[in-house]
Enzyme design. Structure first.
Site, short mmCIF file in Angstrom:
data_model
loop_
_atom_site.label_atom_id
_atom_site.label_comp_id
_atom_site.label_asym_id
_atom_site.label_seq_id
_atom_site.Cartn_x
_atom_site.Cartn_y
_atom_site.Cartn_z
N GLY A 241 0.74 -1.21 -0.06
CA GLY A 241 -0.10 -0.12 0.12
C GLY A 241 0.77 1.16 0.06
NE ARG A 243 7.62 7.01 0.92
CZ ARG A 243 8.74 7.83 0.33
NH1 ARG A 243 9.42 8.49 0.97
NH2 ARG A 243 8.90 7.87 -0.89
N GLY A 246 2.33 2.12 5.36
CA GLY A 246 2.99 1.17 5.65
C GLY A 246 4.11 1.72 6.80
CD GLU A 265 4.93 -3.55 -3.63
OE1 GLU A 265 4.47 -3.30 -4.53
OE2 GLU A 265 4.90 -5.07 -3.67
CB CYS A 302 4.08 -1.45 -6.92
SG CYS A 302 3.76 -3.26 -7.40
#
Length: 507
Positions: A241, A243, A246, A265, A302
């Site tokens: 997902g 930043r 995360g 990630e 991504c």
């Protein structure tokens, strides 16, 4: 299979009482049938307790039984049929071919991990024989194996409703390692999540495994997701997902009494380096191919090629012209959610209004739920001076960085954050120059590829889908390929244990 909107715990389905989640048709914005109840803290407690109870049993299942379990999940997913494809299409706006391909990938990686489990290689059994005659001290008998780390929390991804969600790579690799899994479904595709969750739950029953081996929870806010990471029985986290998301989970995990790894990630702009001879000989062709890769799936990968690096020279204008022409004709595409579309539009507007950025092209305008391709340009010096130009714009937006010479190109590479991929476009005459950059690129990304773009991620033993921070939270790991299993294992050494006490694999 009929949707009920229920969470799945302990082999049962029950209605969550903590708020409501509604599926939304990505194309129209209309609500889809069936509401989904959010899990309560009591539901989380039950799921975590059952996972912890299941762990000592599940982690010692035979390799054959565990492999058969993974294969049963794969078959159960296939058995859902078109119901799964149609619901996933509605919730994501992705076309049928993409969803069917992703279903095939999901099933394929489950079967790949079944093969890996049967091989037993991941246990990394090691034997050092005792030597009682060694001087000045006798050498002990030492044996080593990898064991499962414990129950794992998996967060479903918005952009891959199957391959990175309920039974995706994180779940498959954790189950392969011997870890029970609790999945926090992504709120953008609750129906898809329930359908796949029921396939996994059925496989648990079909294979006679402990009911706590798998659970699926819906979260109407952030309470359950954060609570999962904080729960003392959870021993690792898999996340794909943003930043922001995360790093928030990493903070919770690091502040626990017993900190745990978060394999997140997060963000990557995946630089593409255009070398002089490749540009000179086929700049236009590369430009057209870049446009196709940038707009694939509305750019919601991504590994999307969001950054182009090139030194001024022959062929660069041909690249820009071809890419701009292709992108100007690109139709707007439905994005996964209204929120993602809004964030993309905002990111494009921010780039377009930046004083050091020039707009080169934009795609055909579309509906409010659709993203419009965009292509921009800046200089190497300005890119280095303005760190915000590295921010990921999740969607079909690309930024070309014109470097005045190879020294400036090197400086741009040195200024970059960690990436998932780096792509090189080279002809044979560029090989010597490319080779000088390889040491830099190895430190920059988890995957280096030539004459292509990173948007295709092969599920195989040699794949690395990871990279230095912030592309992932731990650049030593991968979330795709059989190497992913090692995220959920840890080594244990057994010294001088009698045969009666040794684990079967080491006896």
């Amino acid at each position: 299979m009929t949707l009920t909107g229920e969470i799945l715990i302990g082999g049962k389905a029950l209605r969550g009482q903590n708020g409501e989640i509604l599926g939304v048709d990505a194309a129209s914005g209309n609500k889809l049938p069936v509401s989904f109840g959010g899990a309560t803290s009591q539901d989380l407690e039950q799921a975590a307790a059952l996972a912890w109870d299941a762990f000592p049993i599940y982690r010692e299942t035979s390799l054959e039984d565990r492999a058969a379990f993974l294969e049963t999940i794969a078959q159960n997913i296939l058995d859902i049929g078109d119901t799964l494809v149609e619901r996933a299409m509605a919730e994501t706006g992705l076309p049928k071919g993409r969803i069917e391909g992703e279903r095939g990938r999901t099933v394929g990686q489950l079967r790949l991990f079944a093969t890996e489990v049967r091989s037993g290689k991941f246990q990394e059994l090691r034997f050092d024989a005792a030597d009682p005659e060694r001087k000045p001290a006798a050498k002990p008998d030492l044996r080593l194996r990898n064991i499962a780390i414990g129950p794992v929390a998996v967060f479903g991804a918005s952009n891959f409703p199957l391959a990175f969600s309920v039974a995706g790579g994180d779940t498959a690799s954790a189950l392969a390692a011997g870890c029970p899994v609790i999945v926090k479904a992504h709120s953008a595709h609750p129906g898809t999540s329930e359908l796949v969750g029921r396939a996994v739950q059925k496989a648990v029953a079909d294979c006679g495994l402990p009911v706590g081996t798998f659970a699926l929870l819906f979260d109407s806010g952030r309470e359950i997701g954060q609570g999962l990471v904080a729960d003392h029985r959870i021993r690792a986290v898999g996340f794909t997902g943003s930043r922001v998301g995360g790093t928030a989970l990493m903070k919770i995990a690091s502040e626990r009494k017993q900190p745990i790894p978060v394999y997140a990630e997060m963000s990557s702009i995946n630089p593409v380096i255009l070398f002089p001879n490749a540009l000179k000989n086929r700049g236009a062709a590369i430009g057209t191919a870049f446009a196709a890769s940038l707009t694939l799936g509305a750019g919601q990968f991504c590994t999307n090629p969001g950054l182009i690096l090139a030194v001024e020279g022959e062929g660069l204008d041909a690249f820009i012209s071809a890419a701009s022409e292709a992108l100007s004709k690109a139709p707007a595409q439905t994005m996964l959610t209204g929120g993602i579309c809004k964030a993309y539009t905002s990111g494009v507007e921010k780039l377009g209004s930046h004083g050091k950025v020039k707009k080169l092209a934009e795609g055909v305008a579309g509906e409010a739920t659709q993203g419009r391709a965009a292509f921009f340009e800046t200089t190497g010096a300005d890119f280095i001076a303005h760190h915000e130009l590295q921010d990921e714009v999740f969607g079909a937006a690309g930024l070309l960085v014109r470097c005045k010479d190879t020294a400036e190109l090197q400086a741009v590479l040195d200024a970059l954050e960690g990436q998932l991929t780096v792509a090189l476009h080279v002809d044979e005459a560029d090989n010597a120059q490319a080779k000088t950059l390889l040491p830099t690129l190895e430190l920059l990304a988890g995957r280096i590829l030539v004459n292509g773009f990173g948007t295709g991620v092969e599920v195989s033993p040699a794949m690395v889908h990871g990279g230095p921070y912030p592309s992932t939270s731990d650049g030593r790991s991968t979330s795709v390929g059989t190497l992913a299993i090692y995220r959920f294992l840890r080594p244990v050494c057994y010294q001088d244990l009698p045969a009666a006490l040794l684990p079967a694999a080491l006896a």
